[in-house]
Design a protein around this motif. Structure first.
Motif, PDB file in Angstrom:
ATOM      1  N   THR A  43       3.420  -3.473   0.246  1.00 30.56           N
ATOM      2  CA  THR A  43       2.133  -2.800   0.440  1.00 30.56           C
ATOM      3  C   THR A  43       1.592  -2.939   1.853  1.00 30.56           C
ATOM      4  N   GLY A  86       6.697   2.575   4.810  1.00 29.67           N
ATOM      5  CA  GLY A  86       5.680   3.343   4.092  1.00 29.67           C
ATOM      6  C   GLY A  86       4.563   2.470   3.571  1.00 29.67           C
ATOM      7  N   ALA A  87       4.147   1.493   4.391  1.00 24.86           N
ATOM      8  CA  ALA A  87       3.143   0.516   3.963  1.00 24.86           C
ATOM      9  C   ALA A  87       1.941   0.536   4.905  1.00 24.86           C
ATOM     10  N   ASN A  88       0.899  -0.176   4.531  1.00 19.48           N
ATOM     11  CA  ASN A  88      -0.271  -0.337   5.397  1.00 19.48           C
ATOM     12  C   ASN A  88       0.093  -1.188   6.599  1.00 19.48           C
ATOM     13  N   ALA A 147       5.450   1.685   9.313  1.00 15.80           N
ATOM     14  CA  ALA A 147       5.794   3.110   9.220  1.00 15.80           C
ATOM     15  C   ALA A 147       7.141   3.292   8.525  1.00 15.80           C
ATOM     16  N   GLU A 148       8.121   2.468   8.877  1.00 10.40           N
ATOM     17  CA  GLU A 148       9.451   2.567   8.264  1.00 10.40           C
ATOM     18  C   GLU A 148       9.415   2.244   6.775  1.00 10.40           C
TER      19      GLU A 148
END
Length: 190
Positions: free
Chosen positions: A54, A66-68, A63-64
């Motif tokens: 997360t 797909g997290a905060n 970014a890689e």
């Protein structure tokens, strides 16, 4: 003191207290909303585990994954990082840089959920990159012990990074978080 007190503030406080006493007990809010998060497959002591990512302390890694992006997570690293087996708020996670396989975790909640009795488990992980050395044949490593043995044998190099990830384990051999619904892809190991 009667409720018809000539002191307006005191009267208001008494009315408020009386209404609170008459109110029903407050319970946790029930929520039927759901969310689907991608499960990430990893390993613990030779057995598959699933976790979600997360939050990440590094912008590019966030970014890689797909997290905060959460730069404050980097503050979780102690000035003197704990060695394997030592207590810390941050645990190691082994991520493979030049071989495709799931990460390796050195601890899990046991059992998964509110009954966890493993004091070493933390969902905060400091990424340690595992790099297969030139000329060595990569293979699946499924435990911290296998990774450390491969390092001792000169097969891999381990690079500690400054990246902290929040990756709570949601499914393992010790069960799953209560209330989750699992939909594993075709060919997924159980």
């Amino acid at each position: 003191m009667p409720l018809s007190s000539p002191y307006p503030l005191l009267r208001a406080m008494l009315l408020c207290a009386a209404s609170l006493a008459a109110a029903p007990a407050v319970h946790a809010q029930e929520n039927t909303d759901t969310v689907e998060l991608p499960l990430i497959s990893g390993w613990y002591e030779g057995k598959p585990v699933r976790y979600v990512t997360t939050d990440v302390s590094d912008r590019q890694a966030a970014a890689e994954m797909g997290a905060n992006y959460v730069p404050r997570l980097a503050n979780a690293i102690a000035p003197q990082p704990a060695a394997p087996g030592q207590k810390s708020a941050v645990e190691r996670i082994y991520s493979f840089a030049n071989f495709r396989q799931g990460g390796v975790l050195p601890s899990l909640p046991n059992p998964t959920g509110s009954g966890n009795a493993d004091p070493n488990y933390s969902p905060l992980w400091q990424v340690h990159k595992v790099i297969w050395q030139a000329g060595k044949t990569p293979r699946l490593l499924k435990s911290e012990e296998e990774i450390l043995a491969a390092e001792d044998g000169g097969e891999v190099k381990i690079e500690k990074t400054g990246i902290i990830v929040n990756c709570p384990v949601v499914i393992s051999e010790y069960g799953s978080l209560p209330g989750i619904r699992v939909k594993l892809g075709a060919g997924a190991q159980r």
